[in-house]
Design a protein around this motif. Structure first.
Motif, PDB file in Angstrom:
ATOM      1  N   PHE A   1       0.843  -1.194   0.000  1.00 42.93           N
ATOM      2  CA  PHE A   1       0.000   0.000   0.000  1.00 42.93           C
ATOM      3  C   PHE A   1       0.880   1.246   0.000  1.00 42.93           C
ATOM      4  O   PHE A   1       1.854   1.344   0.748  1.00 42.93           O
ATOM      5  N   ARG A   2       0.530   2.205  -0.848  1.00 45.27           N
ATOM      6  CA  ARG A   2       1.297   3.447  -0.932  1.00 45.27           C
ATOM      7  C   ARG A   2       0.399   4.632  -0.591  1.00 45.27           C
ATOM      8  O   ARG A   2      -0.709   4.757  -1.103  1.00 45.27           O
ATOM      9  N   VAL A   3       0.904   5.482   0.262  1.00 46.55           N
ATOM     10  CA  VAL A   3       0.131   6.648   0.678  1.00 46.55           C
ATOM     11  C   VAL A   3      -0.174   7.552  -0.515  1.00 46.55           C
ATOM     12  O   VAL A   3      -1.227   8.190  -0.570  1.00 46.55           O
ATOM     13  N   SER A   4       0.717   7.599  -1.489  1.00 46.29           N
ATOM     14  CA  SER A   4       0.498   8.448  -2.667  1.00 46.29           C
ATOM     15  C   SER A   4      -0.751   8.026  -3.434  1.00 46.29           C
ATOM     16  O   SER A   4      -1.479   8.876  -3.967  1.00 46.29           O
ATOM     17  N   ASP A   5      -1.024   6.715  -3.499  1.00 43.46           N
ATOM     18  CA  ASP A   5      -2.238   6.247  -4.166  1.00 43.46           C
ATOM     19  C   ASP A   5      -3.476   6.738  -3.438  1.00 43.46           C
ATOM     20  O   ASP A   5      -4.481   7.108  -4.053  1.00 43.46           O
ATOM     21  N   LEU A   6      -3.408   6.736  -2.106  1.00 47.77           N
ATOM     22  CA  LEU A   6      -4.527   7.242  -1.316  1.00 47.77           C
ATOM     23  C   LEU A   6      -4.763   8.713  -1.609  1.00 47.77           C
ATOM     24  O   LEU A   6      -5.904   9.186  -1.634  1.00 47.77           O
ATOM     25  N   GLY A   7      -3.692   9.448  -1.862  1.00 45.87           N
ATOM     26  CA  GLY A   7      -3.818  10.869  -2.172  1.00 45.87           C
ATOM     27  C   GLY A   7      -4.647  11.118  -3.410  1.00 45.87           C
ATOM     28  O   GLY A   7      -5.478  12.023  -3.452  1.00 45.87           O
ATOM     29  N   TRP A   8      -4.420  10.298  -4.441  1.00 43.43           N
ATOM     30  CA  TRP A   8      -5.211  10.456  -5.668  1.00 43.43           C
ATOM     31  C   TRP A   8      -6.691  10.215  -5.401  1.00 43.43           C
ATOM     32  O   TRP A   8      -7.564  10.887  -5.961  1.00 43.43           O
ATOM     33  N   LEU A   9      -6.974   9.244  -4.529  1.00 44.18           N
ATOM     34  CA  LEU A   9      -8.366   8.932  -4.213  1.00 44.18           C
ATOM     35  C   LEU A   9      -9.023  10.069  -3.438  1.00 44.18           C
ATOM     36  O   LEU A   9     -10.123  10.522  -3.773  1.00 44.18           O
ATOM     37  N   LEU A  10      -8.355  10.555  -2.406  1.00 48.32           N
ATOM     38  CA  LEU A  10      -8.945  11.596  -1.568  1.00 48.32           C
ATOM     39  C   LEU A  10      -9.000  12.950  -2.264  1.00 48.32           C
ATOM     40  O   LEU A  10      -9.698  13.851  -1.818  1.00 48.32           O
ATOM     41  N   LEU A  11      -8.258  13.083  -3.365  1.00 47.61           N
ATOM     42  CA  LEU A  11      -8.346  14.300  -4.156  1.00 47.61           C
ATOM     43  C   LEU A  11      -9.752  14.473  -4.715  1.00 47.61           C
ATOM     44  O   LEU A  11     -10.238  15.598  -4.898  1.00 47.61           O
ATOM     45  N   GLU A  12     -10.414  13.331  -4.984  1.00 49.70           N
ATOM     46  CA  GLU A  12     -11.787  13.351  -5.492  1.00 49.70           C
ATOM     47  C   GLU A  12     -12.813  13.178  -4.371  1.00 49.70           C
ATOM     48  O   GLU A  12     -13.856  13.824  -4.370  1.00 49.70           O
ATOM     49  N   LEU A  13     -12.506  12.298  -3.404  1.00 49.70           N
ATOM     50  CA  LEU A  13     -13.450  12.016  -2.324  1.00 49.70           C
ATOM     51  C   LEU A  13     -13.202  12.959  -1.148  1.00 49.70           C
ATOM     52  O   LEU A  13     -12.807  12.548  -0.068  1.00 49.70           O
ATOM     53  N   THR A  14     -13.426  14.214  -1.366  1.00 49.52           N
ATOM     54  CA  THR A  14     -13.125  15.222  -0.343  1.00 49.52           C
ATOM     55  C   THR A  14     -14.124  15.216   0.816  1.00 49.52           C
ATOM     56  O   THR A  14     -13.899  15.874   1.827  1.00 49.52           O
ATOM     57  N   GLY A  15     -15.230  14.453   0.684  1.00 48.97           N
ATOM     58  CA  GLY A  15     -16.234  14.414   1.746  1.00 48.97           C
ATOM     59  C   GLY A  15     -16.053  13.265   2.722  1.00 48.97           C
ATOM     60  O   GLY A  15     -16.936  13.010   3.546  1.00 48.97           O
ATOM     61  N   VAL A  16     -14.916  12.560   2.671  1.00 48.39           N
ATOM     62  CA  VAL A  16     -14.679  11.432   3.562  1.00 48.39           C
ATOM     63  C   VAL A  16     -14.661  11.895   5.021  1.00 48.39           C
ATOM     64  O   VAL A  16     -13.967  12.843   5.372  1.00 48.39           O
TER      65      VAL A  16
END
Length: 408
Positions: free
Chosen positions: A107-122
């Motif tokens: 698991f890479r934190v950078s991949d999570l960054g791409w996801l949360l860039l769109e899912l800002t309401g988490v």
């Protein structure tokens, strides 16, 4: 009934939990293809289903934007291609709760960054057991700046260490909504645990904080569910529509399992939250009699304390005498008291017994392995414990008072 038929037959379901079932490739694809039929599905829990990369991609592709899904749990699955998975999840802009615990050693934190860039309401993010290291702490903090609505963060059971946790907590100071933070099991030193606590207690909205060297017990979690969540709900209701900058500190649940010695106890006693503290877990520390006396003095200012867990803390007669004398302030609100694994002896238990009649709401008393002996057991059985139980019965309330008698 086959697993892939469940969504097809229950198109109006809102919560679906099939965790622990091993998914066969063909049946799981059919299961995923039926998910779009469940337009009202809000919570999907697929923990420990043995989902592989190919299967999880089928899942992500089938989570159509038209569904109401807000919570997804794929923890403890063999997901190594997280980048492709998060790419498809970006279309699920309504997701508010994500649990990726233990999905992959890569698991890479950078991949999570791409996801949360769109899912800002988490609002809830669980990242346990992902082998996150010190370098990931600062990167994760920068990524979480995107989540302005984040209220629940669990990064326990990783390898962040003192450096990674310092960077993470410092970055979280900008989050004015965070209510739950778990950084337990991260190889942090005792000094760092106290230092981070001093920072976190300054967060305006924080309610629950976990700094232990091991995870909270199931017993502790039950207590948190009963009291802290109610507390969170009440405070959240009061905050709705208000200015986050005006929120008052409301730390109610604090865990320091295995991370406090006598020196740290002196610092902690000075800074404990007063009116708001409901649940304090200091299990597995070494505070000793002097630490127990310091803690008791601090708890005089905690009239709402409902749960106190002090198992295995090297507390003996002098310590329990000092603690019992000071607990009278919060006796009326105390529901759970655990002193297991401390050598209190009969005389120490006798000192504790003098305080018990004031504990009219007490429903759990754990004295396992306290060397209470026949004499101590007799003191409790003949007088104070019976008085507490009788008070509960007279109030017409359902209570269970648990006393574990041990060897002499």
């Amino acid at each position: 009934m086959c697993r892939h038929q469940i969504p097809l037959l229950c198109t109006s379901l809102t919560h679906l939990r099939i965790n622990g079932l091993q998914a066969q490739p063909d049946s799981f694809v059919r299961f995923c293809s039926n998910l779009p039929r469940c337009a009202e599905l809000a919570d999907l829990d697929l923990q420990s289903c043995g989902i592989s990369d190919g299967q999880v991609l089928s899942l992500a592709q089938c989570l159509a934007p038209s569904t109401a899904l807000t919570a997804l749990n794929v923890a403890k699955n063999a997901i190594t291609n997280f980048f492709d998975f998060q790419f498809h999840l970006q279309k699920r802009i309504s997701l508010q709760s994500l649990d990726f615990s233990g999905i992959s050693d890569r698991f890479r934190v950078s991949d999570l960054g791409w996801l949360l860039l769109e899912l800002t309401g988490v609002r809830k993010l669980v990242l346990r057991s992902l082998k996150l290291r010190a370098d990931d702490g600062a990167q994760l903090a920068r990524i979480l700046e995107l989540c302005k609505d984040l209220v629940h963060l669990d990064v326990g059971a990783n390898l962040l260490g003192d450096g990674g946790l310092t960077a993470l907590v410092q970055g979280l100071q900008q989050n004015v909504r965070l209510e739950y933070l778990d950084v337990s099991e991260n190889a942090m030193s005792r000094e760092k645990a106290c230092e981070l606590y001093a920072v976190v207690r300054g967060f305006n909205s924080i309610v629950s904080a976990f700094f232990g060297s091991f995870s909270p017990s199931a017993h502790a979690d039950h207590t948190v569910d009963c009291y802290a969540i109610k507390c969170v709900g009440e405070r959240s209701a009061r905050r709705a529509g208000g200015d986050p900058g005006q929120w008052q500190n409301s730390l109610a649940v604090l865990h320091f399992q295995g991370n406090i010695g006598q020196n740290e106890m002196q610092k902690l006693a000075i800074t404990l939250p007063r009116q708001t503290l409901l649940h304090l877990d200091l299990t597995g520390n070494n505070i000793g009699d002097s630490g127990a006396a310091l803690l008791g003095a601090a708890l005089r200012s905690c009239p709402n304390l409902a749960c106190l867990l002090l198992d295995r803390n090297c507390i003996e007669k002098k310590g329990i005498e000092a603690l019992a004398a000071d607990l009278s302030t919060c006796a009326a609100s105390l529901r759970t008291l655990s002193l297991a694994g401390n050598e209190l002896g009969a005389s120490g238990v006798r000192a504790l017994a003098t305080m018990l009649p004031q504990c009219t709401r007490l429903r759990s008393l754990n004295l396992h392995r306290t060397q209470l002996g026949a004499e101590g057991a007799e003191v409790l059985a003949k007088s104070n414990v019976e008085q507490v139980a009788a008070a509960c019965v007279e109030a017409g309330q359902r209570r269970s008072l648990m006393l574990t008698k041990t060897r002499c």
